[in-house]
Design a protein around this motif. Structure first.
Motif, PDB file in Angstrom:
ATOM      1  N   CYS A   1      37.848  37.420  48.911  1.00 52.84           N
ATOM      2  CA  CYS A   1      37.291  38.236  47.831  1.00 52.84           C
ATOM      3  C   CYS A   1      37.179  39.690  48.211  1.00 52.84           C
ATOM      4  O   CYS A   1      36.277  40.108  49.053  1.00 52.84           O
ATOM      5  CB  CYS A   1      35.721  37.619  47.312  1.00 52.84           C
ATOM      6  SG  CYS A   1      35.007  38.614  46.210  1.00 52.84           S
TER       7      CYS A   1
ATOM      8  N   CYS B   1      33.966  34.485  43.963  1.00 53.88           N
ATOM      9  CA  CYS B   1      34.325  35.859  43.741  1.00 53.88           C
ATOM     10  C   CYS B   1      33.653  36.187  42.471  1.00 53.88           C
ATOM     11  O   CYS B   1      34.535  35.577  41.455  1.00 53.88           O
ATOM     12  CB  CYS B   1      35.677  35.982  44.369  1.00 53.88           C
ATOM     13  SG  CYS B   1      35.889  37.894  44.349  1.00 53.88           S
ATOM     14  N   TYR B   2      33.004  37.176  42.353  1.00 49.54           N
ATOM     15  CA  TYR B   2      32.833  37.725  40.811  1.00 49.54           C
ATOM     16  C   TYR B   2      32.688  39.308  40.790  1.00 49.54           C
ATOM     17  O   TYR B   2      31.869  39.728  41.600  1.00 49.54           O
ATOM     18  CB  TYR B   2      31.428  37.180  40.247  1.00 49.54           C
ATOM     19  CG  TYR B   2      30.958  37.591  39.008  1.00 49.54           C
ATOM     20  CD1 TYR B   2      31.693  36.969  38.207  1.00 49.54           C
ATOM     21  CD2 TYR B   2      29.749  38.566  38.944  1.00 49.54           C
ATOM     22  CE1 TYR B   2      31.232  37.459  36.698  1.00 49.54           C
ATOM     23  CE2 TYR B   2      29.433  38.935  37.597  1.00 49.54           C
ATOM     24  CZ  TYR B   2      30.243  38.480  36.616  1.00 49.54           C
ATOM     25  OH  TYR B   2      29.846  39.010  35.244  1.00 49.54           O
ATOM     26  N   ASP B   3      33.582  39.894  40.241  1.00 51.59           N
ATOM     27  CA  ASP B   3      33.553  41.320  40.127  1.00 51.59           C
ATOM     28  C   ASP B   3      33.668  42.046  41.613  1.00 51.59           C
ATOM     29  O   ASP B   3      33.038  42.845  41.856  1.00 51.59           O
ATOM     30  CB  ASP B   3      32.126  41.907  39.678  1.00 51.59           C
ATOM     31  CG  ASP B   3      32.383  41.850  38.023  1.00 51.59           C
ATOM     32  OD1 ASP B   3      33.467  41.771  37.512  1.00 51.59           O
ATOM     33  OD2 ASP B   3      31.340  42.130  37.247  1.00 51.59           O
ATOM     34  N   ASP B   4      34.644  41.192  42.249  1.00 50.40           N
ATOM     35  CA  ASP B   4      34.981  41.712  43.646  1.00 50.40           C
ATOM     36  C   ASP B   4      33.730  41.765  44.514  1.00 50.40           C
ATOM     37  O   ASP B   4      33.482  42.329  45.584  1.00 50.40           O
ATOM     38  CB  ASP B   4      35.497  42.956  43.994  1.00 50.40           C
ATOM     39  CG  ASP B   4      36.965  43.230  43.211  1.00 50.40           C
ATOM     40  OD1 ASP B   4      37.628  42.281  43.426  1.00 50.40           O
ATOM     41  OD2 ASP B   4      37.363  44.124  42.537  1.00 50.40           O
TER      42      ASP B   4
ATOM     43  N   ARG C   1      24.053  35.156  35.039  1.00 51.75           N
ATOM     44  CA  ARG C   1      23.809  36.478  34.211  1.00 51.75           C
ATOM     45  C   ARG C   1      23.680  36.384  32.942  1.00 51.75           C
ATOM     46  O   ARG C   1      24.021  35.550  32.330  1.00 51.75           O
ATOM     47  CB  ARG C   1      25.268  37.381  34.486  1.00 51.75           C
ATOM     48  CG  ARG C   1      25.821  37.569  35.951  1.00 51.75           C
ATOM     49  CD  ARG C   1      25.341  38.973  36.494  1.00 51.75           C
ATOM     50  NE  ARG C   1      25.424  40.084  35.647  1.00 51.75           N
ATOM     51  CZ  ARG C   1      26.151  41.279  35.892  1.00 51.75           C
ATOM     52  NH1 ARG C   1      26.854  41.321  36.752  1.00 51.75           N
ATOM     53  NH2 ARG C   1      25.834  42.364  35.063  1.00 51.75           N
TER      54      ARG C   1
ATOM     55  N   VAL D   1      28.354  32.567  36.530  1.00 51.26           N
ATOM     56  CA  VAL D   1      29.381  33.533  36.711  1.00 51.26           C
ATOM     57  C   VAL D   1      30.539  32.626  37.394  1.00 51.26           C
ATOM     58  O   VAL D   1      31.627  33.157  37.364  1.00 51.26           O
ATOM     59  CB  VAL D   1      28.976  34.710  37.480  1.00 51.26           C
ATOM     60  CG1 VAL D   1      27.932  35.409  36.702  1.00 51.26           C
ATOM     61  CG2 VAL D   1      28.485  34.485  38.748  1.00 51.26           C
TER      62      VAL D   1
ATOM     63  N   GLN E   1      32.383  32.378  31.502  1.00 53.21           N
ATOM     64  CA  GLN E   1      32.541  33.835  31.246  1.00 53.21           C
ATOM     65  C   GLN E   1      32.165  34.057  29.890  1.00 53.21           C
ATOM     66  O   GLN E   1      31.965  33.350  28.966  1.00 53.21           O
ATOM     67  CB  GLN E   1      34.136  33.930  31.326  1.00 53.21           C
ATOM     68  CG  GLN E   1      34.882  33.258  30.159  1.00 53.21           C
ATOM     69  CD  GLN E   1      36.256  33.420  30.306  1.00 53.21           C
ATOM     70  OE1 GLN E   1      36.863  34.514  31.078  1.00 53.21           O
ATOM     71  NE2 GLN E   1      37.271  32.707  29.689  1.00 53.21           N
TER      72      GLN E   1
END
Length: 122
Positions: free
Chosen positions: A43, A55-58, A67, A76, A80
Protein backbone atom coordinates in the motif's frame (compact mmCIF):
# COMPACT_ATOMS: atom_id res chain seq x y z
CA UNK A 1 18.32 -30.15 -23.28
CA UNK A 2 15.91 -32.93 -24.15
CA UNK A 3 12.18 -32.55 -23.40
CA UNK A 4 12.43 -35.20 -20.69
CA UNK A 5 15.18 -33.26 -18.87
CA UNK A 6 13.16 -30.03 -19.18
CA UNK A 7 10.19 -31.69 -17.52
CA UNK A 8 12.39 -33.03 -14.72
CA UNK A 9 13.96 -29.58 -14.19
CA UNK A 10 10.53 -27.93 -13.98
CA UNK A 11 9.26 -30.59 -11.55
CA UNK A 12 12.34 -30.12 -9.37
CA UNK A 13 11.83 -26.34 -9.30
CA UNK A 14 8.15 -26.77 -8.36
CA UNK A 15 9.07 -29.20 -5.56
CA UNK A 16 11.62 -26.75 -4.15
CA UNK A 17 9.07 -23.91 -4.21
CA UNK A 18 6.47 -26.10 -2.52
CA UNK A 19 8.94 -26.99 0.22
CA UNK A 20 9.87 -23.34 0.75
CA UNK A 21 6.24 -22.21 0.91
CA UNK A 22 4.86 -25.09 2.95
CA UNK A 23 3.21 -24.36 6.29
CA UNK A 24 5.60 -26.64 8.17
CA UNK A 25 8.17 -25.37 10.64
CA UNK A 26 9.88 -22.26 9.28
CA UNK A 27 13.30 -22.72 7.76
CA UNK A 28 14.27 -19.07 8.18
CA UNK A 29 14.25 -16.80 11.23
CA UNK A 30 10.87 -15.49 12.36
CA UNK A 31 10.01 -12.28 14.13
CA UNK A 32 10.14 -8.93 12.41
CA UNK A 33 11.85 -10.26 9.29
CA UNK A 34 9.75 -10.72 6.17
CA UNK A 35 9.48 -14.40 5.21
CA UNK A 36 9.66 -15.28 1.53
CA UNK A 37 6.25 -16.94 1.29
CA UNK A 38 4.37 -14.81 3.81
CA UNK A 39 1.19 -13.22 2.44
CA UNK A 40 2.04 -9.53 2.02
CA UNK A 41 0.43 -6.75 0.03
CA UNK A 42 1.75 -3.29 -0.73
CA UNK A 43 0.00 0.00 0.00
CA UNK A 44 2.01 2.94 -1.25
CA UNK A 45 5.45 2.37 0.24
CA UNK A 46 4.23 0.10 3.08
CA UNK A 47 3.66 -3.65 3.27
CA UNK A 48 0.70 -5.08 5.17
CA UNK A 49 -0.91 -8.41 6.05
CA UNK A 50 -4.26 -8.66 4.16
CA UNK A 51 -5.60 -10.94 6.92
CA UNK A 52 -5.45 -7.99 9.34
CA UNK A 53 -5.47 -4.79 7.27
CA UNK A 54 -6.37 -3.31 3.89
CA UNK A 55 -5.28 -0.36 1.77
CA UNK A 56 -7.72 2.58 1.73
CA UNK A 57 -6.79 5.96 0.21
CA UNK A 58 -3.09 4.94 0.16
CA UNK A 59 -3.10 4.18 3.90
CA UNK A 60 -2.97 0.84 5.73
CA UNK A 61 -6.12 0.52 7.86
CA UNK A 62 -7.54 -2.30 10.05
CA UNK A 63 -10.19 -4.55 8.46
CA UNK A 64 -12.83 -3.21 10.86
CA UNK A 65 -12.38 0.47 9.92
CA UNK A 66 -15.60 2.31 9.07
CA UNK A 67 -16.46 5.69 7.55
CA UNK A 68 -19.61 7.72 7.05
CA UNK A 69 -21.50 7.64 3.77
CA UNK A 70 -24.31 10.15 4.05
CA UNK A 71 -26.24 8.95 7.10
CA UNK A 72 -24.88 5.38 6.74
CA UNK A 73 -21.66 3.76 7.89
CA UNK A 74 -19.65 1.53 5.57
CA UNK A 75 -16.67 -0.82 6.05
CA UNK A 76 -13.85 0.66 3.96
CA UNK A 77 -12.14 -2.69 3.31
CA UNK A 78 -15.26 -4.39 1.95
CA UNK A 79 -17.63 -1.66 0.75
CA UNK A 80 -17.58 1.64 -1.11
CA UNK A 81 -19.62 4.82 -0.84
CA UNK A 82 -21.09 5.81 -4.20
CA UNK A 83 -22.92 9.00 -5.18
CA UNK A 84 -26.47 8.25 -6.28
CA UNK A 85 -27.56 10.55 -9.04
CA UNK A 86 -31.33 10.23 -9.16
CA UNK A 87 -34.24 12.58 -8.67
CA UNK A 88 -34.40 11.87 -4.94
CA UNK A 89 -32.38 14.55 -3.12
CA UNK A 90 -33.03 12.93 0.28
CA UNK A 91 -31.32 9.72 -0.92
CA UNK A 92 -28.00 10.74 -2.39
CA UNK A 93 -25.57 7.88 -1.61
CA UNK A 94 -25.45 4.11 -2.08
CA UNK A 95 -23.14 1.70 -0.24
CA UNK A 96 -22.05 -1.08 -2.62
CA UNK A 97 -19.72 -4.05 -2.28
CA UNK A 98 -16.16 -3.03 -3.17
CA UNK A 99 -15.40 -3.71 -6.81
CA UNK A 100 -18.95 -3.17 -8.05
CA UNK A 101 -19.54 -0.36 -10.50
CA UNK A 102 -20.90 2.66 -8.61
CA UNK A 103 -23.12 3.56 -11.53
CA UNK A 104 -24.75 0.15 -11.96
CA UNK A 105 -28.39 -0.28 -10.95
CA UNK A 106 -29.11 -0.57 -7.23
CA UNK A 107 -29.39 -4.22 -6.15
CA UNK A 108 -30.75 -5.93 -3.04
CA UNK A 109 -27.19 -6.06 -1.63
CA UNK A 110 -26.83 -2.26 -1.78
CA UNK A 111 -27.80 0.20 0.96
CA UNK A 112 -29.38 3.50 0.01
CA UNK A 113 -28.27 6.32 2.33
CA UNK A 114 -29.74 9.76 2.85
CA UNK A 115 -27.78 12.97 3.09
CA UNK A 116 -25.96 13.86 6.25
CA UNK A 117 -27.49 16.64 8.27
CA UNK A 118 -26.04 20.11 7.57
CA UNK A 119 -22.61 20.36 9.04
CA UNK A 120 -22.17 16.56 8.88
CA UNK A 121 -19.34 14.86 7.05
CA UNK A 122 -19.31 12.47 4.16
Amino acid sequence: MTPRRCILAVLAAVCILLLLCSHAAPVSPTGTQLLLCQSQERCGDQFYDPRQDCCYDDAVVPLGRTRKCGNCTFRVCFEQCCPWLVNRPQESFVVKVKGQNCYSAVSSDDRVCGRSKPGGTL
